[in-house]
Design a protein around this motif. Structure first.
Motif, PDB file in Angstrom:
ATOM      1  N   GLY A  11      37.353  46.994  28.872  1.00 39.74           N
ATOM      2  CA  GLY A  11      37.718  46.186  29.418  1.00 39.74           C
ATOM      3  C   GLY A  11      37.814  44.965  30.243  1.00 39.74           C
ATOM      4  O   GLY A  11      36.631  45.287  30.874  1.00 39.74           O
ATOM      5  N   LEU A  12      38.148  44.123  30.291  1.00 35.31           N
ATOM      6  CA  LEU A  12      37.528  42.783  31.179  1.00 35.31           C
ATOM      7  C   LEU A  12      37.517  43.260  32.369  1.00 35.31           C
ATOM      8  O   LEU A  12      36.162  42.937  33.172  1.00 35.31           O
ATOM      9  CB  LEU A  12      38.087  40.930  31.304  1.00 35.31           C
ATOM     10  CG  LEU A  12      38.642  40.611  29.278  1.00 35.31           C
ATOM     11  CD1 LEU A  12      39.409  39.838  29.861  1.00 35.31           C
ATOM     12  CD2 LEU A  12      37.031  40.311  29.256  1.00 35.31           C
ATOM     13  N   PHE A  13      38.219  44.109  33.223  1.00 35.25           N
ATOM     14  CA  PHE A  13      37.881  44.439  34.145  1.00 35.25           C
ATOM     15  C   PHE A  13      36.721  45.470  34.782  1.00 35.25           C
ATOM     16  O   PHE A  13      36.389  45.882  35.422  1.00 35.25           O
ATOM     17  CB  PHE A  13      39.114  44.920  35.601  1.00 35.25           C
ATOM     18  CG  PHE A  13      39.963  43.792  35.718  1.00 35.25           C
ATOM     19  CD1 PHE A  13      40.106  42.929  36.220  1.00 35.25           C
ATOM     20  CD2 PHE A  13      41.398  43.375  34.703  1.00 35.25           C
ATOM     21  CE1 PHE A  13      40.865  41.964  36.961  1.00 35.25           C
ATOM     22  CE2 PHE A  13      41.808  42.227  34.803  1.00 35.25           C
ATOM     23  CZ  PHE A  13      41.761  41.685  35.845  1.00 35.25           C
TER      24      PHE A  13
ATOM     25  N   LYS B  61      42.324  44.446  28.685  1.00 38.27           N
ATOM     26  CA  LYS B  61      42.656  45.398  27.851  1.00 38.27           C
ATOM     27  C   LYS B  61      43.389  47.153  29.330  1.00 38.27           C
ATOM     28  O   LYS B  61      43.559  48.258  28.790  1.00 38.27           O
ATOM     29  CB  LYS B  61      41.667  46.145  27.072  1.00 38.27           C
ATOM     30  CG  LYS B  61      41.439  45.173  26.075  1.00 38.27           C
ATOM     31  CD  LYS B  61      40.209  45.779  25.112  1.00 38.27           C
ATOM     32  CE  LYS B  61      40.658  45.102  23.601  1.00 38.27           C
ATOM     33  NZ  LYS B  61      39.359  45.282  23.264  1.00 38.27           N
ATOM     34  N   THR B  62      42.096  46.873  30.166  1.00 38.72           N
ATOM     35  CA  THR B  62      43.110  47.568  31.083  1.00 38.72           C
ATOM     36  C   THR B  62      44.307  47.602  32.227  1.00 38.72           C
ATOM     37  O   THR B  62      44.739  48.697  32.171  1.00 38.72           O
ATOM     38  CB  THR B  62      41.346  47.934  32.279  1.00 38.72           C
ATOM     39  OG1 THR B  62      39.959  48.338  31.701  1.00 38.72           O
ATOM     40  CG2 THR B  62      42.095  49.652  33.208  1.00 38.72           C
TER      41      THR B  62
ATOM     42  N   LEU C  66      46.712  42.164  31.621  1.00 38.37           N
ATOM     43  CA  LEU C  66      46.670  40.972  32.660  1.00 38.37           C
ATOM     44  C   LEU C  66      46.591  40.265  31.550  1.00 38.37           C
ATOM     45  O   LEU C  66      45.278  40.246  31.457  1.00 38.37           O
ATOM     46  CB  LEU C  66      46.045  40.565  33.626  1.00 38.37           C
ATOM     47  CG  LEU C  66      46.671  41.768  35.036  1.00 38.37           C
ATOM     48  CD1 LEU C  66      45.996  41.641  36.247  1.00 38.37           C
ATOM     49  CD2 LEU C  66      48.151  40.724  35.559  1.00 38.37           C
ATOM     50  N   PRO C  67      47.371  38.601  31.114  1.00 34.40           N
ATOM     51  CA  PRO C  67      46.445  37.297  30.586  1.00 34.40           C
ATOM     52  C   PRO C  67      45.976  36.890  31.332  1.00 34.40           C
ATOM     53  O   PRO C  67      45.675  36.814  33.004  1.00 34.40           O
ATOM     54  CB  PRO C  67      47.895  37.136  30.241  1.00 34.40           C
ATOM     55  CG  PRO C  67      49.359  37.142  31.381  1.00 34.40           C
ATOM     56  CD  PRO C  67      48.333  38.638  32.029  1.00 34.40           C
ATOM     57  N   ILE C  68      44.385  36.474  30.995  1.00 30.38           N
ATOM     58  CA  ILE C  68      43.221  35.697  30.919  1.00 30.38           C
ATOM     59  C   ILE C  68      43.488  34.581  30.921  1.00 30.38           C
ATOM     60  O   ILE C  68      43.270  34.250  29.439  1.00 30.38           O
ATOM     61  CB  ILE C  68      41.644  36.236  31.239  1.00 30.38           C
ATOM     62  CG1 ILE C  68      42.029  38.149  31.060  1.00 30.38           C
ATOM     63  CG2 ILE C  68      40.529  35.634  31.733  1.00 30.38           C
ATOM     64  CD1 ILE C  68      42.137  38.277  32.974  1.00 30.38           C
ATOM     65  N   ILE C  69      44.007  33.708  31.114  1.00 34.49           N
ATOM     66  CA  ILE C  69      43.996  32.509  30.813  1.00 34.49           C
ATOM     67  C   ILE C  69      43.074  31.122  31.050  1.00 34.49           C
ATOM     68  O   ILE C  69      41.995  31.328  32.651  1.00 34.49           O
ATOM     69  CB  ILE C  69      44.581  31.435  31.808  1.00 34.49           C
ATOM     70  CG1 ILE C  69      46.439  32.502  31.605  1.00 34.49           C
ATOM     71  CG2 ILE C  69      44.987  30.034  31.179  1.00 34.49           C
ATOM     72  CD1 ILE C  69      47.346  31.794  32.031  1.00 34.49           C
ATOM     73  N   SER C  70      42.189  30.488  30.813  1.00 29.45           N
ATOM     74  CA  SER C  70      40.556  29.787  30.377  1.00 29.45           C
ATOM     75  C   SER C  70      41.008  28.184  30.799  1.00 29.45           C
ATOM     76  O   SER C  70      42.213  28.290  30.643  1.00 29.45           O
ATOM     77  CB  SER C  70      40.174  29.634  29.367  1.00 29.45           C
ATOM     78  OG  SER C  70      38.573  28.669  29.401  1.00 29.45           O
ATOM     79  N   LEU C  71      39.976  27.600  31.996  1.00 27.64           N
ATOM     80  CA  LEU C  71      41.251  26.572  32.574  1.00 27.64           C
ATOM     81  C   LEU C  71      39.128  25.997  32.426  1.00 27.64           C
ATOM     82  O   LEU C  71      38.910  24.488  33.009  1.00 27.64           O
ATOM     83  CB  LEU C  71      40.591  27.154  34.032  1.00 27.64           C
ATOM     84  CG  LEU C  71      41.571  27.176  34.534  1.00 27.64           C
ATOM     85  CD1 LEU C  71      41.539  27.125  36.170  1.00 27.64           C
ATOM     86  CD2 LEU C  71      42.408  26.780  34.126  1.00 27.64           C
TER      87      LEU C  71
END
Length: 416
Positions: A2-4, A126-127, A130-135
Protein backbone atom coordinates in the motif's frame (compact mmCIF):
# COMPACT_ATOMS: atom_id res chain seq x y z
CA UNK A 1 2.33 -2.90 -0.96
CA UNK A 2 0.00 0.00 0.00
CA UNK A 3 0.97 3.62 -0.42
CA UNK A 4 1.19 4.20 3.32
CA UNK A 5 3.14 1.05 4.07
CA UNK A 6 5.96 2.49 1.96
CA UNK A 7 6.61 4.84 4.86
CA UNK A 8 6.98 2.26 7.61
CA UNK A 9 10.31 2.28 9.40
CA UNK A 10 12.74 -0.27 8.14
CA UNK A 11 16.37 -0.87 8.88
CA UNK A 12 17.20 -0.66 5.20
CA UNK A 13 15.57 2.76 4.80
CA UNK A 14 17.41 4.33 7.68
CA UNK A 15 20.74 2.78 6.77
CA UNK A 16 20.25 4.36 3.35
CA UNK A 17 19.42 7.74 4.86
CA UNK A 18 22.35 7.70 7.26
CA UNK A 19 24.81 6.68 4.54
CA UNK A 20 23.52 8.91 1.77
CA UNK A 21 22.51 12.11 3.53
CA UNK A 22 25.06 12.78 6.23
CA UNK A 23 23.85 14.86 9.19
CA UNK A 24 25.46 18.27 9.47
CA UNK A 25 22.41 20.00 10.89
CA UNK A 26 21.44 21.27 14.30
CA UNK A 27 18.28 19.19 14.37
CA UNK A 28 20.14 16.36 16.10
CA UNK A 29 19.13 12.82 16.91
CA UNK A 30 18.45 11.88 20.54
CA UNK A 31 21.39 9.49 20.54
CA UNK A 32 23.93 12.28 20.02
CA UNK A 33 25.81 13.18 23.19
CA UNK A 34 26.79 16.77 23.83
CA UNK A 35 29.73 18.11 25.78
CA UNK A 36 28.36 19.24 29.19
CA UNK A 37 30.58 22.32 28.95
CA UNK A 38 29.37 23.14 25.45
CA UNK A 39 25.84 21.73 25.11
CA UNK A 40 24.21 21.29 21.71
CA UNK A 41 21.33 23.62 20.92
CA UNK A 42 17.89 22.09 21.39
CA UNK A 43 16.70 20.08 18.41
CA UNK A 44 14.23 21.62 16.00
CA UNK A 45 10.71 20.33 16.58
CA UNK A 46 8.65 20.21 13.40
CA UNK A 47 5.01 21.23 13.72
CA UNK A 48 3.81 17.72 12.88
CA UNK A 49 5.38 16.51 16.13
CA UNK A 50 3.28 18.99 18.12
CA UNK A 51 0.12 16.90 17.97
CA UNK A 52 -1.35 18.60 21.01
CA UNK A 53 -1.42 21.88 19.08
CA UNK A 54 -3.42 20.68 16.09
CA UNK A 55 -5.29 17.43 16.82
CA UNK A 56 -7.99 19.40 18.71
CA UNK A 57 -8.50 21.47 15.53
CA UNK A 58 -9.24 18.27 13.58
CA UNK A 59 -11.57 16.64 16.09
CA UNK A 60 -14.71 15.28 14.40
CA UNK A 61 -13.82 17.12 11.16
CA UNK A 62 -13.67 15.42 7.78
CA UNK A 63 -10.06 16.08 6.86
CA UNK A 64 -8.19 16.22 3.56
CA UNK A 65 -4.40 16.01 3.84
CA UNK A 66 -1.94 17.46 1.32
CA UNK A 67 1.10 15.27 1.83
CA UNK A 68 4.00 13.28 0.41
CA UNK A 69 6.78 11.06 1.76
CA UNK A 70 8.17 13.90 3.94
CA UNK A 71 4.91 14.31 5.87
CA UNK A 72 6.02 12.42 8.96
CA UNK A 73 6.09 12.67 12.73
CA UNK A 74 9.57 12.07 14.15
CA UNK A 75 9.07 10.01 17.30
CA UNK A 76 10.47 6.77 18.67
CA UNK A 77 8.47 3.86 20.09
CA UNK A 78 8.36 5.60 23.47
CA UNK A 79 6.83 8.72 21.97
CA UNK A 80 10.00 10.77 22.31
CA UNK A 81 11.11 13.16 19.54
CA UNK A 82 13.75 11.43 17.42
CA UNK A 83 15.04 11.83 13.87
CA UNK A 84 15.88 8.12 13.83
CA UNK A 85 12.27 6.96 13.86
CA UNK A 86 9.13 8.23 12.19
CA UNK A 87 5.55 7.45 11.25
CA UNK A 88 3.66 8.97 8.37
CA UNK A 89 1.35 11.81 9.37
CA UNK A 90 -1.69 10.18 7.75
CA UNK A 91 -1.13 6.93 9.64
CA UNK A 92 -0.80 8.88 12.88
CA UNK A 93 -3.93 10.94 12.26
CA UNK A 94 -5.97 7.82 11.61
CA UNK A 95 -4.62 6.15 14.75
CA UNK A 96 -5.60 9.24 16.75
CA UNK A 97 -9.16 9.07 15.47
CA UNK A 98 -9.01 11.95 12.98
CA UNK A 99 -11.50 11.26 10.16
CA UNK A 100 -9.12 11.59 7.21
CA UNK A 101 -11.20 11.27 4.03
CA UNK A 102 -8.65 11.77 1.24
CA UNK A 103 -5.07 12.71 0.45
CA UNK A 104 -3.91 15.23 -2.16
CA UNK A 105 -0.45 14.51 -3.62
CA UNK A 106 1.91 17.11 -5.18
CA UNK A 107 4.53 16.77 -7.95
CA UNK A 108 6.53 13.52 -7.57
CA UNK A 109 3.50 11.81 -6.05
CA UNK A 110 2.49 10.68 -2.60
CA UNK A 111 5.54 8.43 -2.29
CA UNK A 112 7.88 10.94 -3.93
CA UNK A 113 9.17 8.58 -6.61
CA UNK A 114 7.94 10.21 -9.84
CA UNK A 115 10.26 12.11 -12.17
CA UNK A 116 10.26 15.89 -12.25
CA UNK A 117 7.46 16.95 -14.58
CA UNK A 118 6.03 13.42 -14.76
CA UNK A 119 2.24 13.34 -14.55
CA UNK A 120 0.98 11.59 -11.42
CA UNK A 121 -2.20 9.52 -11.48
CA UNK A 122 -4.96 9.32 -8.90
CA UNK A 123 -5.11 6.15 -6.86
CA UNK A 124 -6.41 4.37 -3.77
CA UNK A 125 -4.32 3.32 -0.80
CA UNK A 126 -4.67 -0.44 -0.47
CA UNK A 127 -4.07 -0.40 3.28
CA UNK A 128 -6.52 2.30 4.37
CA UNK A 129 -8.76 2.61 1.31
CA UNK A 130 -8.22 6.36 1.23
CA UNK A 131 -8.40 8.01 -2.20
CA UNK A 132 -5.13 9.61 -3.35
CA UNK A 133 -5.86 12.60 -5.60
CA UNK A 134 -3.02 13.93 -7.73
CA UNK A 135 -2.39 17.66 -7.92
CA UNK A 136 0.12 17.06 -10.69
CA UNK A 137 -2.07 15.25 -13.20
CA UNK A 138 -5.46 16.24 -14.59
CA UNK A 139 -5.60 19.26 -12.31
CA UNK A 140 -3.20 21.17 -10.09
CA UNK A 141 -5.87 22.84 -8.00
CA UNK A 142 -8.45 20.85 -6.01
CA UNK A 143 -11.84 21.00 -7.68
CA UNK A 144 -15.06 21.86 -5.82
CA UNK A 145 -16.13 18.23 -6.30
CA UNK A 146 -12.89 16.96 -4.76
CA UNK A 147 -13.44 19.18 -1.72
CA UNK A 148 -17.09 18.28 -1.29
CA UNK A 149 -17.78 17.00 2.23
CA UNK A 150 -14.39 18.20 3.54
CA UNK A 151 -14.37 20.34 6.71
CA UNK A 152 -10.65 21.22 6.84
CA UNK A 153 -7.53 20.86 4.67
CA UNK A 154 -4.22 20.06 6.36
CA UNK A 155 -1.00 20.87 4.44
CA UNK A 156 2.29 19.32 5.54
CA UNK A 157 5.13 19.04 3.00
CA UNK A 158 8.87 19.65 3.37
CA UNK A 159 9.97 22.56 1.16
CA UNK A 160 13.51 23.68 0.21
CA UNK A 161 12.93 27.42 -0.19
CA UNK A 162 13.43 27.82 -3.94
CA UNK A 163 10.77 29.55 -6.04
CA UNK A 164 10.68 27.00 -8.87
CA UNK A 165 10.33 24.07 -6.46
CA UNK A 166 6.64 23.46 -7.06
CA UNK A 167 5.38 22.61 -3.58
CA UNK A 168 4.75 26.29 -2.82
CA UNK A 169 2.67 26.58 -6.02
CA UNK A 170 0.62 23.61 -4.82
CA UNK A 171 0.21 25.33 -1.45
CA UNK A 172 -1.11 28.48 -3.11
CA UNK A 173 -3.60 26.62 -5.30
CA UNK A 174 -4.81 24.54 -2.35
CA UNK A 175 -5.34 27.71 -0.30
CA UNK A 176 -7.18 29.29 -3.21
CA UNK A 177 -9.50 26.30 -3.67
CA UNK A 178 -10.17 26.14 0.07
CA UNK A 179 -10.93 29.87 0.22
CA UNK A 180 -13.42 29.50 -2.63
CA UNK A 181 -15.09 26.58 -0.84
CA UNK A 182 -15.09 28.28 2.59
CA UNK A 183 -12.90 25.52 4.07
CA UNK A 184 -10.19 26.30 6.67
CA UNK A 185 -6.55 25.48 5.91
CA UNK A 186 -4.11 24.21 8.54
CA UNK A 187 -0.39 24.36 7.67
CA UNK A 188 2.14 22.39 9.72
CA UNK A 189 5.41 24.27 9.42
CA UNK A 190 8.75 22.70 8.55
CA UNK A 191 12.25 24.25 8.38
CA UNK A 192 13.61 25.75 5.19
CA UNK A 193 17.19 24.48 4.66
CA UNK A 194 17.89 27.52 2.45
CA UNK A 195 16.34 30.13 4.74
CA UNK A 196 19.65 31.78 5.66
CA UNK A 197 19.70 34.08 2.63
CA UNK A 198 17.50 35.91 0.09
CA UNK A 199 18.82 36.19 -3.45
CA UNK A 200 18.30 35.81 -7.17
CA UNK A 201 16.11 37.46 -9.78
CA UNK A 202 12.53 38.32 -8.81
CA UNK A 203 9.69 36.71 -10.72
CA UNK A 204 8.07 39.11 -13.18
CA UNK A 205 4.28 39.04 -13.48
CA UNK A 206 4.35 38.22 -17.20
CA UNK A 207 6.29 35.02 -16.53
CA UNK A 208 4.32 33.67 -13.56
CA UNK A 209 3.21 30.05 -13.70
CA UNK A 210 3.62 26.81 -11.80
CA UNK A 211 7.39 27.46 -11.49
CA UNK A 212 6.64 30.72 -9.75
CA UNK A 213 3.16 32.06 -9.07
CA UNK A 214 4.11 35.23 -7.21
CA UNK A 215 6.62 38.08 -7.52
CA UNK A 216 9.21 36.73 -5.10
CA UNK A 217 12.99 36.22 -5.51
CA UNK A 218 14.46 32.89 -6.55
CA UNK A 219 15.50 32.25 -2.93
CA UNK A 220 13.04 33.88 -0.52
CA UNK A 221 14.24 32.94 2.99
CA UNK A 222 10.93 31.85 4.54
CA UNK A 223 9.46 28.66 5.92
CA UNK A 224 6.42 27.29 4.15
CA UNK A 225 4.24 28.45 7.04
CA UNK A 226 5.55 32.01 6.82
CA UNK A 227 5.09 31.96 3.06
CA UNK A 228 1.49 30.74 3.41
CA UNK A 229 0.75 33.78 5.57
CA UNK A 230 2.37 36.07 3.00
CA UNK A 231 0.25 34.55 0.21
CA UNK A 232 -2.88 35.15 2.24
CA UNK A 233 -2.17 38.68 3.45
CA UNK A 234 -0.64 40.04 0.23
CA UNK A 235 -3.79 39.25 -1.73
CA UNK A 236 -2.13 36.71 -4.01
CA UNK A 237 -5.10 34.35 -4.10
CA UNK A 238 -7.56 34.67 -6.98
CA UNK A 239 -9.67 37.85 -6.73
CA UNK A 240 -7.83 38.83 -3.54
CA UNK A 241 -9.58 36.17 -1.49
CA UNK A 242 -8.27 35.09 1.92
CA UNK A 243 -8.16 31.58 3.26
CA UNK A 244 -9.15 30.82 6.84
CA UNK A 245 -5.51 29.99 7.62
CA UNK A 246 -3.86 28.56 10.74
CA UNK A 247 -0.10 27.88 10.90
CA UNK A 248 1.36 25.62 13.58
CA UNK A 249 4.92 26.93 14.13
CA UNK A 250 8.22 25.15 14.68
CA UNK A 251 10.03 25.03 18.01
CA UNK A 252 13.73 25.82 18.50
CA UNK A 253 14.20 27.26 15.02
CA UNK A 254 15.65 30.40 13.45
CA UNK A 255 16.36 31.26 9.82
CA UNK A 256 20.04 30.67 10.53
CA UNK A 257 19.48 27.13 11.83
CA UNK A 258 21.32 24.57 9.70
CA UNK A 259 18.74 21.87 9.21
CA UNK A 260 19.32 18.37 7.86
CA UNK A 261 16.31 16.89 6.05
CA UNK A 262 16.21 13.18 6.98
CA UNK A 263 13.93 12.17 4.07
CA UNK A 264 14.72 13.32 0.55
CA UNK A 265 12.07 15.89 -0.41
CA UNK A 266 12.05 14.75 -4.06
CA UNK A 267 13.85 12.05 -6.06
CA UNK A 268 16.71 14.25 -7.25
CA UNK A 269 17.51 16.00 -3.98
CA UNK A 270 19.19 13.09 -2.15
CA UNK A 271 21.23 14.94 0.48
CA UNK A 272 22.22 18.22 2.11
CA UNK A 273 24.68 19.15 -0.63
CA UNK A 274 22.20 18.81 -3.48
CA UNK A 275 19.62 20.83 -1.52
CA UNK A 276 22.18 23.57 -0.78
CA UNK A 277 23.27 23.85 -4.44
CA UNK A 278 19.79 23.47 -5.91
CA UNK A 279 19.02 27.24 -6.02
CA UNK A 280 22.05 27.76 -8.29
CA UNK A 281 22.16 24.54 -10.30
CA UNK A 282 18.39 24.42 -10.66
CA UNK A 283 18.76 27.20 -13.24
CA UNK A 284 20.39 24.62 -15.53
CA UNK A 285 17.00 22.89 -15.70
CA UNK A 286 15.97 25.56 -18.18
CA UNK A 287 18.98 24.84 -20.42
CA UNK A 288 20.27 21.84 -22.36
CA UNK A 289 23.03 21.34 -19.78
CA UNK A 290 22.76 18.35 -17.44
CA UNK A 291 22.77 19.20 -13.71
CA UNK A 292 23.56 15.71 -12.43
CA UNK A 293 20.27 13.98 -13.18
CA UNK A 294 20.98 10.41 -14.20
CA UNK A 295 23.85 10.15 -11.68
CA UNK A 296 24.07 9.74 -7.90
CA UNK A 297 25.20 13.38 -7.61
CA UNK A 298 22.06 15.24 -8.66
CA UNK A 299 22.51 19.03 -8.45
CA UNK A 300 26.12 18.58 -7.41
CA UNK A 301 27.65 18.74 -10.90
CA UNK A 302 26.95 20.06 -14.35
CA UNK A 303 28.07 19.15 -17.84
CA UNK A 304 27.17 18.54 -21.45
CA UNK A 305 28.74 16.93 -24.53
CA UNK A 306 28.99 20.37 -26.14
CA UNK A 307 31.03 21.96 -23.33
CA UNK A 308 34.66 22.30 -24.43
CA UNK A 309 36.47 19.14 -23.24
CA UNK A 310 39.80 21.01 -23.22
CA UNK A 311 38.51 23.40 -20.55
CA UNK A 312 37.43 20.78 -18.02
CA UNK A 313 39.16 17.91 -16.25
CA UNK A 314 35.85 16.38 -15.06
CA UNK A 315 33.49 14.23 -17.08
CA UNK A 316 30.59 11.85 -16.44
CA UNK A 317 27.90 9.91 -18.28
CA UNK A 318 24.25 10.27 -17.20
CA UNK A 319 22.17 7.10 -17.25
CA UNK A 320 18.51 6.41 -16.37
CA UNK A 321 18.04 5.89 -12.63
CA UNK A 322 15.63 6.45 -9.75
CA UNK A 323 13.84 9.74 -10.34
CA UNK A 324 15.30 10.33 -13.79
CA UNK A 325 14.11 7.94 -16.45
CA UNK A 326 15.22 10.20 -19.31
CA UNK A 327 18.12 12.39 -18.13
CA UNK A 328 19.59 14.97 -20.48
CA UNK A 329 22.35 13.49 -22.66
CA UNK A 330 21.72 9.97 -21.40
CA UNK A 331 24.59 7.67 -22.33
CA UNK A 332 26.77 10.52 -23.59
CA UNK A 333 29.99 11.83 -22.07
CA UNK A 334 29.40 15.20 -20.43
CA UNK A 335 32.25 17.61 -19.67
CA UNK A 336 31.85 20.04 -16.81
CA UNK A 337 32.44 20.57 -13.09
CA UNK A 338 32.12 18.50 -9.93
CA UNK A 339 30.69 20.63 -7.10
CA UNK A 340 30.11 17.89 -4.55
CA UNK A 341 32.68 19.41 -2.17
CA UNK A 342 31.61 23.04 -2.53
CA UNK A 343 31.03 24.88 0.79
CA UNK A 344 27.44 25.64 1.74
CA UNK A 345 26.54 28.77 -0.26
CA UNK A 346 24.98 31.94 1.12
CA UNK A 347 23.85 33.28 -2.25
CA UNK A 348 22.89 32.15 -5.75
CA UNK A 349 26.07 31.34 -7.68
CA UNK A 350 25.83 32.54 -11.30
CA UNK A 351 29.45 31.89 -12.15
CA UNK A 352 28.78 28.25 -12.98
CA UNK A 353 26.11 29.19 -15.51
CA UNK A 354 28.25 31.95 -16.99
CA UNK A 355 31.19 29.53 -17.18
CA UNK A 356 29.13 26.88 -18.97
CA UNK A 357 27.83 29.34 -21.55
CA UNK A 358 31.29 30.78 -22.15
CA UNK A 359 32.75 27.32 -22.74
CA UNK A 360 29.97 25.90 -24.92
CA UNK A 361 31.37 24.93 -28.31
CA UNK A 362 27.92 25.59 -29.79
CA UNK A 363 26.21 28.32 -27.78
CA UNK A 364 22.92 27.81 -29.63
CA UNK A 365 22.54 24.53 -27.72
CA UNK A 366 22.47 26.13 -24.27
CA UNK A 367 19.17 28.05 -24.23
CA UNK A 368 16.94 25.99 -26.50
CA UNK A 369 13.46 26.83 -25.16
CA UNK A 370 11.64 29.32 -22.96
CA UNK A 371 12.27 26.99 -20.03
CA UNK A 372 15.11 29.13 -18.75
CA UNK A 373 12.93 32.23 -18.55
CA UNK A 374 10.29 30.27 -16.63
CA UNK A 375 12.92 29.10 -14.13
CA UNK A 376 14.66 32.48 -13.84
CA UNK A 377 11.37 34.37 -13.73
CA UNK A 378 12.70 36.95 -16.15
CA UNK A 379 13.96 37.08 -19.74
CA UNK A 380 16.65 39.54 -18.68
CA UNK A 381 18.98 36.98 -17.09
CA UNK A 382 19.45 35.07 -20.34
CA UNK A 383 20.09 38.35 -22.17
CA UNK A 384 22.67 39.34 -19.57
CA UNK A 385 24.52 36.03 -19.81
CA UNK A 386 24.54 35.88 -23.60
CA UNK A 387 25.74 39.49 -23.83
CA UNK A 388 28.72 38.79 -21.57
CA UNK A 389 27.61 40.61 -18.40
CA UNK A 390 29.64 39.78 -15.31
CA UNK A 391 28.14 38.19 -12.23
CA UNK A 392 28.65 41.43 -10.31
CA UNK A 393 26.79 43.40 -12.97
CA UNK A 394 23.91 40.92 -12.96
CA UNK A 395 23.68 40.91 -9.18
CA UNK A 396 23.55 44.70 -9.14
CA UNK A 397 20.38 44.54 -11.27
CA UNK A 398 18.65 42.47 -8.55
CA UNK A 399 19.27 44.84 -5.63
CA UNK A 400 16.22 47.07 -5.79
CA UNK A 401 13.74 44.19 -6.07
CA UNK A 402 15.46 42.24 -3.29
CA UNK A 403 15.32 45.18 -0.89
CA UNK A 404 11.64 45.69 -1.64
CA UNK A 405 10.89 42.02 -1.02
CA UNK A 406 12.82 41.97 2.26
CA UNK A 407 10.62 44.78 3.58
CA UNK A 408 7.47 42.85 2.66
CA UNK A 409 8.85 39.58 4.01
CA UNK A 410 9.59 41.13 7.39
CA UNK A 411 5.87 41.43 8.16
CA UNK A 412 5.31 37.69 8.01
CA UNK A 413 8.28 36.19 9.81
CA UNK A 414 7.56 33.80 12.66
CA UNK A 415 11.24 33.23 13.54
CA UNK A 416 14.40 35.31 14.00
Amino acid sequence: MGLFSGFKNTVFLWLFIILSCGNRGKAVADSEVSDPGNPLPPAVVVAANKTGSYIPLLKDKNTAVVANQTSVIFKDSAGKDSLLSHTHLVDSLLSLGVPVKKVFAPEHGFRGDADAGEKVKDGVDKTTGLPIISLYGKNRKPTPEQLQGIDIVLFDIQDVGVRFYTYIATLQLVMEAAAEAGIPVLVLDRPNPNAHYIDGPTMEKEHTGFLGMTTIPLVYGMTIGEYATMINEEGWLEDGQKADLTVIPLDNYTHQTTYHIPIRPSPNLPNDQSIALYPSLGLFEGTDINAGRGTEFQFQRYGAPFLDSTKYDFKYTPKPNFGSKYPKHSGKTCYGKDLSSEPRPDRVNLQWLIDAYANATDKSKVFLTDGFTRHAGTALLQEQITSGATEAEIRESWKQDLEKFKQTREKYLLYD
